[in-house]
Design a protein around this motif. Structure first.
Motif, PDB file in Angstrom:
ATOM      1  N   MET A 252     -25.338  69.337 -14.736  1.00  0.00           N
ATOM      2  CA  MET A 252     -26.540  68.551 -14.993  1.00  0.00           C
ATOM      3  C   MET A 252     -26.488  67.299 -14.129  1.00  0.00           C
ATOM      4  O   MET A 252     -25.493  66.564 -14.151  1.00  0.00           O
ATOM      5  CB  MET A 252     -26.623  68.165 -16.473  1.00  0.00           C
ATOM      6  N   SER A 253     -27.531  67.037 -13.360  1.00  0.00           N
ATOM      7  CA  SER A 253     -27.531  65.881 -12.478  1.00  0.00           C
ATOM      8  C   SER A 253     -27.701  64.591 -13.272  1.00  0.00           C
ATOM      9  O   SER A 253     -28.196  64.593 -14.412  1.00  0.00           O
ATOM     10  CB  SER A 253     -28.665  65.991 -11.452  1.00  0.00           C
ATOM     11  N   GLY A 254     -27.306  63.488 -12.660  1.00  0.00           N
ATOM     12  CA  GLY A 254     -27.485  62.194 -13.301  1.00  0.00           C
ATOM     13  C   GLY A 254     -28.941  61.883 -13.580  1.00  0.00           C
ATOM     14  O   GLY A 254     -29.283  61.322 -14.637  1.00  0.00           O
ATOM     15  N   ASP A 255     -29.817  62.257 -12.667  1.00  0.00           N
ATOM     16  CA  ASP A 255     -31.251  62.017 -12.868  1.00  0.00           C
ATOM     17  C   ASP A 255     -31.779  62.836 -14.047  1.00  0.00           C
ATOM     18  O   ASP A 255     -32.583  62.339 -14.856  1.00  0.00           O
ATOM     19  CB  ASP A 255     -32.035  62.365 -11.598  1.00  0.00           C
ATOM     20  N   ASP A 256     -31.329  64.093 -14.150  1.00  0.00           N
ATOM     21  CA  ASP A 256     -31.770  64.931 -15.260  1.00  0.00           C
ATOM     22  C   ASP A 256     -31.270  64.369 -16.588  1.00  0.00           C
ATOM     23  O   ASP A 256     -31.978  64.401 -17.605  1.00  0.00           O
ATOM     24  CB  ASP A 256     -31.283  66.365 -15.075  1.00  0.00           C
ATOM     25  N   PHE A 257     -30.038  63.859 -16.562  1.00  0.00           N
ATOM     26  CA  PHE A 257     -29.493  63.270 -17.790  1.00  0.00           C
ATOM     27  C   PHE A 257     -30.308  62.054 -18.220  1.00  0.00           C
ATOM     28  O   PHE A 257     -30.644  61.907 -19.398  1.00  0.00           O
ATOM     29  CB  PHE A 257     -28.031  62.879 -17.612  1.00  0.00           C
ATOM     30  N   ARG A 258     -30.626  61.191 -17.283  1.00  0.00           N
ATOM     31  CA  ARG A 258     -31.391  59.985 -17.632  1.00  0.00           C
ATOM     32  C   ARG A 258     -32.789  60.346 -18.136  1.00  0.00           C
ATOM     33  O   ARG A 258     -33.317  59.684 -19.038  1.00  0.00           O
ATOM     34  CB  ARG A 258     -31.467  59.042 -16.442  1.00  0.00           C
ATOM     35  N   ALA A 259     -33.367  61.387 -17.596  1.00  0.00           N
ATOM     36  CA  ALA A 259     -34.678  61.819 -18.084  1.00  0.00           C
ATOM     37  C   ALA A 259     -34.566  62.326 -19.523  1.00  0.00           C
ATOM     38  O   ALA A 259     -35.414  62.020 -20.373  1.00  0.00           O
ATOM     39  CB  ALA A 259     -35.245  62.910 -17.176  1.00  0.00           C
ATOM     40  N   LEU A 260     -33.514  63.104 -19.808  1.00  0.00           N
ATOM     41  CA  LEU A 260     -33.300  63.596 -21.162  1.00  0.00           C
ATOM     42  C   LEU A 260     -33.006  62.434 -22.105  1.00  0.00           C
ATOM     43  O   LEU A 260     -33.533  62.383 -23.225  1.00  0.00           O
ATOM     44  CB  LEU A 260     -32.141  64.589 -21.167  1.00  0.00           C
ATOM     45  N   TYR A 261     -32.192  61.499 -21.655  1.00  0.00           N
ATOM     46  CA  TYR A 261     -31.877  60.314 -22.462  1.00  0.00           C
ATOM     47  C   TYR A 261     -33.151  59.553 -22.823  1.00  0.00           C
ATOM     48  O   TYR A 261     -33.363  59.191 -23.987  1.00  0.00           O
ATOM     49  CB  TYR A 261     -30.919  59.412 -21.682  1.00  0.00           C
ATOM     50  N   GLY A 262     -34.012  59.335 -21.847  1.00  0.00           N
ATOM     51  CA  GLY A 262     -35.252  58.612 -22.108  1.00  0.00           C
ATOM     52  C   GLY A 262     -36.141  59.347 -23.091  1.00  0.00           C
ATOM     53  O   GLY A 262     -36.760  58.728 -23.972  1.00  0.00           O
ATOM     54  N   ARG A 263     -36.194  60.664 -22.969  1.00  0.00           N
ATOM     55  CA  ARG A 263     -37.040  61.449 -23.869  1.00  0.00           C
ATOM     56  C   ARG A 263     -36.533  61.379 -25.307  1.00  0.00           C
ATOM     57  O   ARG A 263     -37.321  61.191 -26.244  1.00  0.00           O
ATOM     58  CB  ARG A 263     -37.083  62.904 -23.386  1.00  0.00           C
ATOM     59  N   LEU A 264     -35.222  61.506 -25.504  1.00  0.00           N
ATOM     60  CA  LEU A 264     -34.664  61.465 -26.849  1.00  0.00           C
ATOM     61  C   LEU A 264     -34.736  60.066 -27.443  1.00  0.00           C
ATOM     62  O   LEU A 264     -34.959  59.898 -28.642  1.00  0.00           O
ATOM     63  CB  LEU A 264     -33.214  61.957 -26.828  1.00  0.00           C
ATOM     64  N   ARG A 265     -34.584  59.057 -26.595  1.00  0.00           N
ATOM     65  CA  ARG A 265     -34.679  57.685 -27.097  1.00  0.00           C
ATOM     66  C   ARG A 265     -36.112  57.369 -27.525  1.00  0.00           C
ATOM     67  O   ARG A 265     -36.329  56.732 -28.558  1.00  0.00           O
ATOM     68  CB  ARG A 265     -34.205  56.712 -26.033  1.00  0.00           C
ATOM     69  N   ARG A 266     -37.088  57.823 -26.758  1.00  0.00           N
ATOM     70  CA  ARG A 266     -38.482  57.583 -27.130  1.00  0.00           C
ATOM     71  C   ARG A 266     -38.823  58.308 -28.422  1.00  0.00           C
ATOM     72  O   ARG A 266     -39.570  57.789 -29.267  1.00  0.00           O
ATOM     73  CB  ARG A 266     -39.418  58.029 -26.008  1.00  0.00           C
ATOM     74  N   ALA A 267     -38.279  59.507 -28.607  1.00  0.00           N
ATOM     75  CA  ALA A 267     -38.528  60.253 -29.848  1.00  0.00           C
ATOM     76  C   ALA A 267     -37.950  59.521 -31.043  1.00  0.00           C
ATOM     77  O   ALA A 267     -38.544  59.495 -32.125  1.00  0.00           O
ATOM     78  CB  ALA A 267     -37.926  61.645 -29.744  1.00  0.00           C
ATOM     79  N   ARG A 268     -36.802  58.875 -30.854  1.00  0.00           N
ATOM     80  CA  ARG A 268     -36.192  58.115 -31.945  1.00  0.00           C
ATOM     81  C   ARG A 268     -37.031  56.923 -32.327  1.00  0.00           C
ATOM     82  O   ARG A 268     -37.217  56.617 -33.505  1.00  0.00           O
ATOM     83  CB  ARG A 268     -34.793  57.657 -31.517  1.00  0.00           C
ATOM     84  N   THR A 269     -37.597  56.223 -31.339  1.00  0.00           N
ATOM     85  CA  THR A 269     -38.371  55.031 -31.652  1.00  0.00           C
ATOM     86  C   THR A 269     -39.632  55.364 -32.431  1.00  0.00           C
ATOM     87  O   THR A 269     -40.230  54.483 -33.039  1.00  0.00           O
ATOM     88  CB  THR A 269     -38.759  54.265 -30.370  1.00  0.00           C
ATOM     89  N   GLY A 270     -40.004  56.618 -32.447  1.00  0.00           N
ATOM     90  CA  GLY A 270     -41.123  57.024 -33.275  1.00  0.00           C
ATOM     91  C   GLY A 270     -40.847  56.873 -34.757  1.00  0.00           C
ATOM     92  O   GLY A 270     -41.750  56.934 -35.579  1.00  0.00           O
ATOM     93  N   GLY A 271     -39.550  56.644 -35.098  1.00  0.00           N
ATOM     94  CA  GLY A 271     -39.200  56.463 -36.502  1.00  0.00           C
ATOM     95  C   GLY A 271     -39.455  55.070 -37.008  1.00  0.00           C
ATOM     96  O   GLY A 271     -39.218  54.787 -38.175  1.00  0.00           O
ATOM     97  N   GLY A 272     -39.912  54.157 -36.185  1.00  0.00           N
ATOM     98  CA  GLY A 272     -40.225  52.801 -36.631  1.00  0.00           C
ATOM     99  C   GLY A 272     -38.985  51.942 -36.733  1.00  0.00           C
ATOM    100  O   GLY A 272     -37.901  52.304 -36.288  1.00  0.00           O
ATOM    101  N   ALA A 273     -39.137  50.796 -37.369  1.00  0.00           N
ATOM    102  CA  ALA A 273     -38.054  49.823 -37.437  1.00  0.00           C
ATOM    103  C   ALA A 273     -36.839  50.376 -38.167  1.00  0.00           C
ATOM    104  O   ALA A 273     -35.699  50.105 -37.816  1.00  0.00           O
ATOM    105  CB  ALA A 273     -38.545  48.550 -38.122  1.00  0.00           C
ATOM    106  N   ASP A 274     -37.073  51.181 -39.204  1.00  0.00           N
ATOM    107  CA  ASP A 274     -35.949  51.748 -39.949  1.00  0.00           C
ATOM    108  C   ASP A 274     -35.093  52.625 -39.061  1.00  0.00           C
ATOM    109  O   ASP A 274     -33.874  52.665 -39.198  1.00  0.00           O
ATOM    110  CB  ASP A 274     -36.477  52.565 -41.137  1.00  0.00           C
ATOM    111  N   GLY A 275     -35.726  53.344 -38.116  1.00  0.00           N
ATOM    112  CA  GLY A 275     -34.975  54.179 -37.203  1.00  0.00           C
ATOM    113  C   GLY A 275     -34.074  53.372 -36.305  1.00  0.00           C
ATOM    114  O   GLY A 275     -33.092  53.867 -35.779  1.00  0.00           O
ATOM    115  N   GLY A 276     -34.402  52.089 -36.120  1.00  0.00           N
ATOM    116  CA  GLY A 276     -33.581  51.253 -35.269  1.00  0.00           C
ATOM    117  C   GLY A 276     -32.274  50.864 -35.892  1.00  0.00           C
ATOM    118  O   GLY A 276     -31.371  50.429 -35.182  1.00  0.00           O
ATOM    119  N   ARG A 277     -32.131  50.975 -37.215  1.00  0.00           N
ATOM    120  CA  ARG A 277     -30.887  50.612 -37.864  1.00  0.00           C
ATOM    121  C   ARG A 277     -30.202  51.822 -38.493  1.00  0.00           C
ATOM    122  O   ARG A 277     -29.064  52.110 -38.198  1.00  0.00           O
ATOM    123  CB  ARG A 277     -31.138  49.519 -38.922  1.00  0.00           C
TER     124      ARG A 277
END
Length: 306
Positions: free
Chosen positions: A1-26
């Motif tokens: 897996m390339s570094g660019d592909d990893f960063r794209a996957l990381y960004g996608r999963l992080r954005r999905a997490r932030t959909g949980g609101g403030a509670d998801g942040g803790r």
């Protein structure tokens, strides 16, 4: 897996997490483990049988355990053992929690990536209130929910996966089908790669250089199913890493991006045998970390209750 592909996957999963609101942040992915799901998990208990998912803590050095736990008896004092009256046996422990041999839980303040912890918390000051809020003290009430074991070597018809082999999202889905179980929201997902059985039969090896684990591209499976906790009988990450220059991509994605607590180096051999015998791969799972405010992890002895 390339570094660019990893960063794209990381960004996608992080954005999905932030959909949980403030509670998801803790609380991270623990937000999926609601009181209703904890109560429902109690219905998994039918046999009244408990199985430990931890390996014994090791005090002798080995290829995968250069910094073993220390255990020494501090009492009874000389002359007390045979003396009249009341005396006590006492002992003291010290350990490197995040080693490659002992069963442990990783807290959300364990993984730093691009200068941040989970939820965008700056990682600079380990004593800061925001950092400490992500420590193992976050799970001081324990983690209790429905556990699901997916046996990937069993799926492939082998006793274990060899070091360097990856578990894919397709493997996880195929194991569900083969075992007649489905991973769902709030579950404690346990993925067997057979690390402990291989270690028992061949002896310890340098697991930092070679071990089976999940491929980073398996992590969207966990996000889509809203898994609360991930546990493995290895490190969860494969070695050598699937991503150049990032030694622990699954740790980055799970802990830092998704807020999923990890349990590393558990022991599933007895549980897998019981599940295969009973035809049931889900159970009540109870995890009770030590209360260590500010700590990045804790030794654990998770219990499966069937």
């Amino acid at each position: 897996m390339s570094g660019d592909d990893f960063r794209a996957l990381y960004g996608r999963l992080r954005r999905a997490r932030t959909g949980g609101g403030a509670d998801g942040g803790r609380r991270g992915a623990l937000r999926h483990l609601t009181p209703a799901r904890v109560a429902a998990a109690a219905a998994e208990v039918r046999l009244g049988r408990t199985v430990s998912l931890a390996a014994p803590i090791e005090t002798r050095p080995g290829p995968d355990n250069q910094d073993p736990a220390q255990h020494r008896m501090t009492g009874p004092a000389p002359g007390e053992a045979g003396a009249e009256g009341l005396h006590f046996a006492r002992d003291r422990f010290a350990m490197n929690v995040h080693g490659d041999a002992d069963s442990h839980l990783d807290a959300l303040n364990h993984v730093l990536y691009d200068g941040e912890l989970h939820g965008g918390v700056p990682a600079g000051d380990a004593t800061a209130a925001e950092v400490r809020s992500l420590s193992v003290d976050l799970v001081r009430e324990g983690i209790v929910g429905r556990g699901v074991l997916l046996d990937v070597p069993g799926l492939r018809g082998v006793p274990w996966l060899e070091p360097g082999e990856h578990v894919t999202a397709e493997d996880l889905a195929a194991a569900e089908t083969a075992q007649g179980v489905r991973v769902g929201p709030g579950d404690v997902l346990l993925v067997r790669v057979g690390h402990r059985r291989r270690r028992r039969e061949f002896g310890a090896w340098d697991a930092a250089r070679g071990r089976a684990g999940l491929h980073p591209e398996a992590m969207p499976f966990l996000a889509e199913r809203e898994v609360a906790v991930l546990g493995g009988d290895g490190n969860n990450d494969t070695a050598p890493s699937a991503v150049a220059d990032i030694a622990f991509p699954v740790h980055v994605l799970a802990v830092q991006a998704m807020g999923v607590h990890l349990m590393d180096y558990l022991q599933f051999e007895e549980l897998a045998a019981v599940c295969a015998q009973t035809g049931r791969w889900s159970f009540l799972c109870a995890v009770a970390p030590l209360r260590l405010p500010g700590a990045t992890g804790s030794p654990v002895n998770p219990l499966a209750v069937l």
